[in-house]
Design an enzyme around this catalytic site. Sequence first.
Site, mmCIF file in Angstrom:
data_model
loop_
_atom_site.group_PDB
_atom_site.id
_atom_site.type_symbol
_atom_site.label_atom_id
_atom_site.label_comp_id
_atom_site.label_asym_id
_atom_site.label_seq_id
_atom_site.Cartn_x
_atom_site.Cartn_y
_atom_site.Cartn_z
ATOM 1 N N MET A 262 0.806 -1.191 -0.021
ATOM 2 C CA MET A 262 -0.230 0.026 -0.035
ATOM 3 C C MET A 262 0.889 1.228 -0.254
ATOM 4 S SD MET A 262 -2.890 1.175 -0.092
ATOM 5 C CE MET A 262 -3.318 3.243 -0.039
ATOM 6 N N HIS A 296 6.132 -0.220 -7.992
ATOM 7 C CA HIS A 296 4.634 0.055 -8.182
ATOM 8 C C HIS A 296 4.136 1.145 -7.022
ATOM 9 C CE1 HIS A 296 0.376 -0.877 -9.307
ATOM 10 N NE2 HIS A 296 -0.017 -0.594 -7.882
ATOM 11 N N GLU A 297 4.684 0.629 -5.684
ATOM 12 C CA GLU A 297 4.152 1.702 -4.831
ATOM 13 C C GLU A 297 4.672 2.959 -4.924
ATOM 14 O OE1 GLU A 297 1.507 0.574 -3.674
ATOM 15 O OE2 GLU A 297 1.794 -1.455 -4.127
ATOM 16 N N HIS A 300 3.272 5.219 -7.199
ATOM 17 C CA HIS A 300 2.211 5.889 -6.963
ATOM 18 C C HIS A 300 2.377 7.334 -6.102
ATOM 19 C CE1 HIS A 300 -1.225 3.234 -7.594
ATOM 20 N NE2 HIS A 300 -0.822 2.083 -6.876
#
Length: 869
Positions: A262, A296-297, A300
């Site tokens: 996350m 990916h994180e 973000h």
Amino acid sequence: MIMQPKAKFRADYQGPAFTIDSVALDFYLDPASTRVTARSLVRRIADGPLCLDGEQLQLLSLKIDGQDYSEFEHNAQGQLELKSVPEQFELEIVTEIAPAENKALEGLYLSGDAYCTQCEAEGFRRITYFLDRPDVLAKYTTTVHAPKANFPFLLSNGNKVDSGEGENGYHWVRWEDPFPKPSYLFALVAGDFDLMEDSFTTRSGREVALQLFVDRGNLDRADHAMLSLKNAMAWDEQRFGLEYDLDIYMIVAVDFFNMGAMENKGLNVFNSKYVLANKATATDSDFLGIEAVIGHEYFHNWTGNRITCRDWFQLSLKEGLTVFRDQEFSSDLGSRAVNRIKNVRILRGHQFAEDAGPMAHPIRPDKVIEMNNFYTLTVYEKGSEVIRMLHTLLGEQAFQKGMQLYVKRHDGQAVTCDDFVAAMQDASGVDLTLFKRWYSQSGTPVVSLSGHYDLANKRYTLELSQRTPVTADQQDKLPLHIPVSIELLSADGESIPLSVDGAEVSPVLHLTEERQSWEFDNVGSKPVVVALQDFSAPVRLESNYSFAELMHIVEHAHNSFARWDAMQSIVVMWMQEAVGVLQAGEQLRIPAELISLVESILQQSMDAAFKAELLTLPSESELADSFDEVDIDAIATARDFLFESLAESLDAQFEQLELECQKHDQQSLNHADMGWRALRGVCLVYLGFSKPGLIVDVYQNSHLMTDKLAALGAANRAKIAERDAMFGDYEQQWQHDGLVMDKWFSLQACQHRDDVLLRVRELMSHPSFSFDNPNRLRSLVGAFCAANPRHFHAKDGSGYAFLGEILTRLNSSNPQVAARLITPLIQTKKLDSARKTLIIKQLKKLLALPDLSKDLFEKVDKALAQLQE
Ligand code: TRP
Ligand code: ZN
């Protein structure tokens, strides 16, 4: 009376009546009763009531501008509605929550001994009453109080600004995040960890402290994650011109986590599976997975955090784009072709099934009951394909111009997919009006290809047509803007220059109508068309290639992906025939040409990782995608037969190749060595039948988990006599390590033996297993249901009943994970009627549960509707 959960519609979006400019949060952590004080500056920005989201909270007090306030009530949606408030005021709310009882792993919970949070999508409302929606951006100040001895680290978003000692052994730390953010990006972690520290200097010269928190004793498994983070930071600067914006970047690895990771601002929380790895405990594909998820994180931070989503229907705005970015990161650092193949296998094996199933939805959904159900392959992976098509249509330069405009226009805002496409269109001048239909239309388009060669005029006419089959959510389908990248191959395998009316044309054809044709001139001989190079669009290709034409593509196409794809088509072609043969009760046989094609691949020199992909048969779920009716047993039998025939016929060639791989592999983590190991792993599975001694030898003598696991897989597949001893040895060595045991659980769940379900049930009492840990559940139960189709779909319904039991139990503890595990029970439209009847029975039982979660309700209800239509 049982209330049916209500759906929300994208079309109903309304901006908030109030916003929150800043919030100060105070946590007194306690397992049974954590006290949360939230002081928010609330300001009216439009007409309407003030309705705060809140779930599973105990409200202790509520004040407005320092005065006790009681003019509130719970409305029909379960929100706290405050009657008559000032235009602007300070709201103070004190709530109590019980993290130790939180098994759903949403909101504030305990992962082992540490506190952590998960707020996306709508988990912040389990911490305090709030405007828990992504278009309310606030500045957060967070103060965390906890006993110092057990919780030396108290973390939250942003920069540490103050700390101190309290009474009774407590201490506290205050964090301030200077960037306004939606509540879903809030995070808090408290615990005792080992800390790996490093730093990164951005291209403008700012030094960023990098901190990686892992469970005590795990520092020897943190290097790769830290390296991946630094690589990601450098790559985003080089390729996208995007730099990190805070002075500190923290990552915490936790064992209890519903998903992969996350992107909370400045404080990522990761499933430990995507952090912890060394060569003895993790496979090469684990290392690649870590690189991708860390990337990916990190990515973000711009695509998601600085620019976020206006509402959850826009989820693909950040997820599709960020998946595209992480795929590009992996492709730039590793093998582009192999990455493309892996992504396409996921699409074909799973996303296409989602399109064909009861949960079909466009990448930007229109109707949602439970948002957690829409973190899907469609939103993520197809969403990334849509961005990739934009990239193909615009080219790298114009695409990057579009990205820059998007960032310049929308930094600090909560925006929509339309805003993103508008920036791309405005920056590039390319008309994307029709292209936007990809956002609203669900389903997998079928592109058909046919051609006609005119020898006299040396002309080749290529005709492409498209149709999108009806999906469960949408009846009417329209033509899409589909980029189809082609190559024309001559009979001797040369690439024919593409020319229309005497002028050279791009290999990317724009299919925008139902049917279109192109006339290529100066084509000296009848060509073979290579279509969908690099999988230029997420579609199914319909063609009537002969075996010889496909072979020509495997041998000559210039695009590696296309060569692999043609090889897949050859196998699928044989499989379709073989299933018919089995259903007619006849004997299977493998054509000699197929054996010699595989033999020639074995002997050609090419990139090892790519060769490994060429030699890997499509999975049962990928194969299922190419059948209108799925005969589970026939597909499995035919696949086994093909595999075993190749093993038998090419034993000597596999043996030779295996030796070559051994010789080349220097056992490093560079991509070349990983490729040799991947290829060796493929060889070992084929060789298991004839050389059990080799398998045992690899298992015993390699120090790399990649090799050990390949050996265990081969032992499983060929059912060699030493198998149980090998599994026993692994268990002995790793039983105290859940993450490493996950591989062992999965291998057993995927075995082909009649009592495998019994074994899975036994393993649920294994000391390393824990029902509350999503990783354990997925590796044992999830693997059995999703990756062992012939036993999950056993004709007696035992597999379905088993999953039904698990879901019934999980429905009350962790509905989010339950709704993910149910997938193989709802994507069942193509099965025979006897199995469907058994499935319907299980689904009805679930629907009758007295406390059925929204998560499961949404899926069960839709699955029943599709099965009974
Ligand atoms: N936003 C996260 C990602 O894609 C994933 C995510 C969404 C998530 N919901 C979650 C993670 C719930 C954990 C739990 O990177
Ligand atoms: Zn994401």
